[in-house]
Design an enzyme around this catalytic site. Structure first.
Site, PDB file in Angstrom:
ATOM      1  N   ARG A   1      40.727  17.810 -42.821  1.00  0.00           N
ATOM      2  CA  ARG A   1      40.058  16.745 -43.578  1.00  0.00           C
ATOM      3  C   ARG A   1      40.913  16.196 -44.710  1.00  0.00           C
ATOM      4  O   ARG A   1      40.492  15.317 -45.445  1.00  0.00           O
ATOM      5  CB  ARG A   1      38.748  17.286 -44.173  1.00  0.00           C
ATOM      6  CG  ARG A   1      37.762  17.720 -43.137  1.00  0.00           C
ATOM      7  CD  ARG A   1      36.656  18.580 -43.709  1.00  0.00           C
ATOM      8  NE  ARG A   1      35.622  17.852 -44.413  1.00  0.00           N
ATOM      9  CZ  ARG A   1      34.626  17.207 -43.851  1.00  0.00           C
ATOM     10  NH1 ARG A   1      34.536  17.184 -42.543  1.00  0.00           N
ATOM     11  NH2 ARG A   1      33.705  16.591 -44.561  1.00  0.00           N
TER      12      ARG A   1
ATOM     13  N   ARG B   1      39.004   9.686 -44.956  1.00  0.00           N
ATOM     14  CA  ARG B   1      38.140   9.965 -43.800  1.00  0.00           C
ATOM     15  C   ARG B   1      37.507   8.650 -43.357  1.00  0.00           C
ATOM     16  O   ARG B   1      36.537   8.181 -43.936  1.00  0.00           O
ATOM     17  CB  ARG B   1      37.106  11.007 -44.172  1.00  0.00           C
ATOM     18  CG  ARG B   1      37.830  12.262 -44.706  1.00  0.00           C
ATOM     19  CD  ARG B   1      36.934  13.357 -45.133  1.00  0.00           C
ATOM     20  NE  ARG B   1      37.691  14.341 -45.905  1.00  0.00           N
ATOM     21  CZ  ARG B   1      37.160  15.138 -46.815  1.00  0.00           C
ATOM     22  NH1 ARG B   1      35.872  15.076 -47.078  1.00  0.00           N
ATOM     23  NH2 ARG B   1      37.915  15.994 -47.465  1.00  0.00           N
TER      24      ARG B   1
ATOM     25  N   TYR C   1      30.158  12.854 -41.193  1.00  0.00           N
ATOM     26  CA  TYR C   1      30.717  13.515 -42.385  1.00  0.00           C
ATOM     27  C   TYR C   1      31.106  14.954 -42.045  1.00  0.00           C
ATOM     28  O   TYR C   1      32.152  15.452 -42.471  1.00  0.00           O
ATOM     29  CB  TYR C   1      29.711  13.464 -43.547  1.00  0.00           C
ATOM     30  CG  TYR C   1      30.074  14.374 -44.696  1.00  0.00           C
ATOM     31  CD1 TYR C   1      31.147  14.077 -45.532  1.00  0.00           C
ATOM     32  CD2 TYR C   1      29.354  15.550 -44.939  1.00  0.00           C
ATOM     33  CE1 TYR C   1      31.498  14.933 -46.570  1.00  0.00           C
ATOM     34  CE2 TYR C   1      29.692  16.403 -45.977  1.00  0.00           C
ATOM     35  CZ  TYR C   1      30.764  16.089 -46.784  1.00  0.00           C
ATOM     36  OH  TYR C   1      31.113  16.945 -47.805  1.00  0.00           O
TER      37      TYR C   1
ATOM     38  N   TYR D   1      36.002  23.761 -57.290  1.00  0.00           N
ATOM     39  CA  TYR D   1      37.109  22.794 -57.388  1.00  0.00           C
ATOM     40  C   TYR D   1      37.460  22.670 -58.860  1.00  0.00           C
ATOM     41  O   TYR D   1      36.572  22.785 -59.708  1.00  0.00           O
ATOM     42  CB  TYR D   1      36.654  21.413 -56.911  1.00  0.00           C
ATOM     43  CG  TYR D   1      36.512  21.249 -55.424  1.00  0.00           C
ATOM     44  CD1 TYR D   1      37.600  21.391 -54.574  1.00  0.00           C
ATOM     45  CD2 TYR D   1      35.284  20.909 -54.867  1.00  0.00           C
ATOM     46  CE1 TYR D   1      37.452  21.206 -53.203  1.00  0.00           C
ATOM     47  CE2 TYR D   1      35.141  20.724 -53.494  1.00  0.00           C
ATOM     48  CZ  TYR D   1      36.230  20.875 -52.678  1.00  0.00           C
ATOM     49  OH  TYR D   1      36.095  20.687 -51.324  1.00  0.00           O
TER      50      TYR D   1
ATOM     51  N   GLN E   1      32.378  28.760 -54.410  1.00  0.00           N
ATOM     52  CA  GLN E   1      33.611  27.956 -54.299  1.00  0.00           C
ATOM     53  C   GLN E   1      33.672  26.951 -55.431  1.00  0.00           C
ATOM     54  O   GLN E   1      32.697  26.289 -55.749  1.00  0.00           O
ATOM     55  CB  GLN E   1      33.626  27.226 -52.953  1.00  0.00           C
ATOM     56  CG  GLN E   1      34.838  26.328 -52.757  1.00  0.00           C
ATOM     57  CD  GLN E   1      34.569  24.874 -53.138  1.00  0.00           C
ATOM     58  OE1 GLN E   1      33.458  24.382 -52.978  1.00  0.00           O
ATOM     59  NE2 GLN E   1      35.576  24.187 -53.679  1.00  0.00           N
TER      60      GLN E   1
ATOM     61  N   THR F   1      39.399  26.336 -54.524  1.00  0.00           N
ATOM     62  CA  THR F   1      40.026  25.488 -53.507  1.00  0.00           C
ATOM     63  C   THR F   1      41.153  24.666 -54.121  1.00  0.00           C
ATOM     64  O   THR F   1      40.957  23.980 -55.130  1.00  0.00           O
ATOM     65  CB  THR F   1      38.961  24.575 -52.866  1.00  0.00           C
ATOM     66  OG1 THR F   1      37.964  25.412 -52.275  1.00  0.00           O
ATOM     67  CG2 THR F   1      39.561  23.671 -51.798  1.00  0.00           C
TER      68      THR F   1
ATOM     69  N   LYS G   1      41.922  29.045 -51.768  1.00  0.00           N
ATOM     70  CA  LYS G   1      41.664  28.457 -50.443  1.00  0.00           C
ATOM     71  C   LYS G   1      42.439  27.156 -50.278  1.00  0.00           C
ATOM     72  O   LYS G   1      42.348  26.277 -51.142  1.00  0.00           O
ATOM     73  CB  LYS G   1      40.157  28.194 -50.299  1.00  0.00           C
ATOM     74  CG  LYS G   1      39.752  27.449 -49.040  1.00  0.00           C
ATOM     75  CD  LYS G   1      38.241  27.415 -48.903  1.00  0.00           C
ATOM     76  CE  LYS G   1      37.794  26.695 -47.656  1.00  0.00           C
ATOM     77  NZ  LYS G   1      37.928  25.228 -47.764  1.00  0.00           N
TER      78      LYS G   1
ATOM     79  N   HIS H   1      41.825  22.623 -44.754  1.00  0.00           N
ATOM     80  CA  HIS H   1      40.522  22.031 -45.060  1.00  0.00           C
ATOM     81  C   HIS H   1      39.865  21.473 -43.782  1.00  0.00           C
ATOM     82  O   HIS H   1      39.216  20.427 -43.805  1.00  0.00           O
ATOM     83  CB  HIS H   1      40.696  20.918 -46.107  1.00  0.00           C
ATOM     84  CG  HIS H   1      39.565  20.821 -47.090  1.00  0.00           C
ATOM     85  ND1 HIS H   1      39.628  21.341 -48.362  1.00  0.00           N
ATOM     86  CD2 HIS H   1      38.339  20.252 -47.002  1.00  0.00           C
ATOM     87  CE1 HIS H   1      38.503  21.086 -49.008  1.00  0.00           C
ATOM     88  NE2 HIS H   1      37.699  20.435 -48.203  1.00  0.00           N
TER      89      HIS H   1
ATOM     90  N   SER I   1      29.339  25.894 -51.801  1.00  0.00           N
ATOM     91  CA  SER I   1      30.274  24.873 -52.303  1.00  0.00           C
ATOM     92  C   SER I   1      29.902  24.406 -53.706  1.00  0.00           C
ATOM     93  O   SER I   1      28.731  24.381 -54.069  1.00  0.00           O
ATOM     94  CB  SER I   1      30.225  23.670 -51.349  1.00  0.00           C
ATOM     95  OG  SER I   1      30.777  22.536 -51.954  1.00  0.00           O
TER      96      SER I   1
HETATM   97  C1  LIG Z   1      31.258  18.896 -43.894  1.00  0.00           C
HETATM   98  C2  LIG Z   1      32.310  19.737 -44.568  1.00  0.00           C
HETATM   99  C3  LIG Z   1      32.276  19.888 -45.948  1.00  0.00           C
HETATM  100  C4  LIG Z   1      33.222  20.687 -46.583  1.00  0.00           C
HETATM  101  N1  LIG Z   1      33.121  20.890 -47.941  1.00  0.00           N
HETATM  102  C5  LIG Z   1      33.971  21.746 -48.542  1.00  0.00           C
HETATM  103  C6  LIG Z   1      33.817  22.065 -49.916  1.00  0.00           C
HETATM  104  O1  LIG Z   1      32.905  21.595 -50.586  1.00  0.00           O
HETATM  105  N2  LIG Z   1      34.720  22.916 -50.475  1.00  0.00           N
HETATM  106  C7  LIG Z   1      35.754  23.470 -49.748  1.00  0.00           C
HETATM  107  O2  LIG Z   1      36.539  24.243 -50.302  1.00  0.00           O
HETATM  108  N3  LIG Z   1      35.903  23.190 -48.448  1.00  0.00           N
HETATM  109  C8  LIG Z   1      35.035  22.364 -47.822  1.00  0.00           C
HETATM  110  N4  LIG Z   1      35.177  22.120 -46.486  1.00  0.00           N
HETATM  111  C9  LIG Z   1      36.214  22.805 -45.709  1.00  0.00           C
HETATM  112  C10 LIG Z   1      35.659  24.111 -45.128  1.00  0.00           C
HETATM  113  O3  LIG Z   1      35.382  25.022 -46.160  1.00  0.00           O
HETATM  114  C11 LIG Z   1      36.654  24.763 -44.157  1.00  0.00           C
HETATM  115  O4  LIG Z   1      37.916  24.891 -44.768  1.00  0.00           O
HETATM  116  C12 LIG Z   1      36.817  23.991 -42.846  1.00  0.00           C
HETATM  117  O5  LIG Z   1      35.588  23.422 -42.451  1.00  0.00           O
HETATM  118  C13 LIG Z   1      37.319  24.935 -41.761  1.00  0.00           C
HETATM  119  O6  LIG Z   1      37.476  24.280 -40.548  1.00  0.00           O
HETATM  120  P1  LIG Z   1      36.376  24.314 -39.370  1.00  0.00           P
HETATM  121  O7  LIG Z   1      35.304  23.351 -39.787  1.00  0.00           O
HETATM  122  O8  LIG Z   1      37.147  23.851 -38.195  1.00  0.00           O
HETATM  123  O9  LIG Z   1      35.849  25.719 -39.268  1.00  0.00           O
HETATM  124  C14 LIG Z   1      34.240  21.311 -45.830  1.00  0.00           C
HETATM  125  C15 LIG Z   1      34.268  21.153 -44.446  1.00  0.00           C
HETATM  126  C16 LIG Z   1      33.311  20.393 -43.806  1.00  0.00           C
HETATM  127  C17 LIG Z   1      33.350  20.262 -42.307  1.00  0.00           C
END
Ligand SMILES: Cc1cc2nc3c(=O)[nH]c(=O)nc-3n(C[C@H](O)[C@H](O)[C@H](O)COP(=O)(O)O)c2cc1C
Length: 384
Positions: free
Chosen positions: A282, A166, A26, A131, A129, A157, A255, A279, A108
């Site tokens: 993702r 995913r 995840y 949503y 953060q 976000t 974001k 993101h 988050s």
């Molecule tokens: C496991 C995971 C959960 C995430 N959950 C959120 C989230 O709840 N809200 C959000 O705005 N971004 C979320 N993101 C995105 C991160 O805030 C961020 O944009 C991203 O991880 C940046 O890339 P990096 O992991 O290569 O540093 C998540 C990323 C990961 C890896």
């Protein structure tokens, strides 16, 4: 495997060994073929610092200010959902480490710990953060909750009208409710007794803290996930941002901006900052790496708001590269959660301190002593 982790890949490997497979995947995975996930990391490597020597860099400082907050280096811990599933009260450990090193920490919407729990453990409150959720009354309540608990920076976000595809999560039964999903997850959990002790037993309650009153069956993560999925609102427009802006008197960051035209609009709606982001690869696979999009976005906003960037930043030199391309700071997602999953609060302190050293070294060897002075002239090759 080294005894003492030194870099992100070491923490990642330790996290892989400690977490049930579905939780590690995840964190580690991305959308579709994970093309953008890989591109994010690779794109920074195409940006080459320019080495300069004999410039008296003894008095080099990594201190800076981001959105009015003093930081010991221009790095912010990005919002990571379910962090409290990766380590005992993961978000609390995360903010304590971030506070110790003096960098901002973002909680988050779908964190395990509540705003109150995180902020009462903190010396500097978290950024929160959000949503967009269909139930606007709930949004207003969450804004109030964030403000009352001490948070003053809202990270809204905008790149998640729906969660991305995913495939690792599907394969691991994270998407499936019912017997099949439960069986896959249970078999992975059994192979990680340390996690059962640290998180499943000592890390309770494992609910989506800030939303726990929203779903009747508060302890069932599958029910929660179904609720969250159905509540994400894909009808959001720029007017809703104006609605949020009216209701939030603190700093507002959008974001998930990846396009210069959208960046232009963020200035018009009165945001204080943006995060150039896909993101972490993702969401929409195939979009450009954040590093590739950053220069045109910096140009479009032209200094009118704070520009953060995330995606694939894996060391202190990458932080330098991002600033040289025009960002004011970076967010990091996976690195901080790997570190907390691997070694808790102490692991994240260690990682951030090593990034600080590496960033300072990059500044010194590029002949620049102040964070605010880092710019294009500190790059050898300009690809954009
Ligand atoms: C496991 C995971 C959960 C995430 N959950 C959120 C989230 O709840 N809200 C959000 O705005 N971004 C979320 N993101 C995105 C991160 O805030 C961020 O944009 C991203 O991880 C940046 O890339 P990096 O992991 O290569 O540093 C998540 C990323 C990961 C890896």
């Amino acid at each position: 495997m080294p005894k003492i982790p030194a870099a992100v890949e070491d923490f990642r490997e330790l996290a892989r060994q400690r977490l049930p497979r579905f939780l590690f995947d995840y964190i580690d995975g991305g959308a579709t073929e994970e093309q953008t996930l890989k591109a994010n990391e690779e794109a920074w490597k195409q940006v080459h610092p320019r080495q300069r020597v004999l410039r008296n860099v003894e008095d080099t400082s990594t201190n800076t200010t981001l959105l009015g907050e003093s930081c010991s280096l221009p790095v912010v811990c990005a919002p990571v959902g379910l962090a409290g599933m990766m380590a005992t009260r993961g978000e609390v450990q995360g903010i304590k480490a971030a506070n110790q090193v003096q960098v901002p920490f973002t909680l988050s919407t779908v964190g395990i710990c509540t705003l109150e729990e995180v902020n009462s453990a903190a010396t500097t409150p978290c950024w929160f953060q959000l949503y967009m959720i269909r139930d606007r009354e709930r949004i207003e309540k969450l804004l109030q909750k964030a403000w009352n608990s001490g948070s003053r920076t809202l990270v809204f976000t905008v790149d998640l009208p729906l969660p991305g595809m995913r495939h690792r999560d599907t394969r691991n039964g994270l998407e499936a409710t019912g017997f099949a999903g439960a069986l896959v997850k249970a078999s992975q959990i059994i192979s990680r007794p340390g996690w059962i002790y640290r998180v499943a037993l000592k890390g309770q309650p494992l609910t989506f803290g800030n939303l726990s009153d929203a779903v009747p069956n508060g302890k069932d993560l599958d029910a929660f996930k179904a609720w969250v999925d159905s509540q994400f609102d894909p009808s959001v427009t720029w007017e809703d941002i104006a609605w949020i802006r009216e209701r939030w008197q603190g700093k507002l960051i959008l974001k998930g901006i990846l396009d210069a035209e959208d960046a232009q609009k963020t200035v018009e709606v009165g945001a204080d900052g943006i995060v150039v982001s896909n993101h972490g690869g993702r969401q929409l696979d195939g979009v450009h790496a954040s590093a590739e999009q950053l220069p045109s976005i910096v140009k479009a906003v032209n200094g009118r708001l704070t520009v953060l960037v995330d995606g694939g930043i894996r060391n202190g030199v990458d932080v330098f590269r991002a600033l040289a391309l025009g960002a004011d700071g970076v967010m990091v997602g996976r690195p901080w959660i790997y570190a907390v999953a691997a070694k808790g609060e102490a692991g994240l302190v260690q990682l951030l301190e090593s990034w600080q050293k590496e960033f300072r070294l990059a500044m010194m060897l590029a002949g620049v002593t102040r964070v605010e002075d880092i710019g294009r002239e500190h790059l050898a090759e300009l690809k954009n």
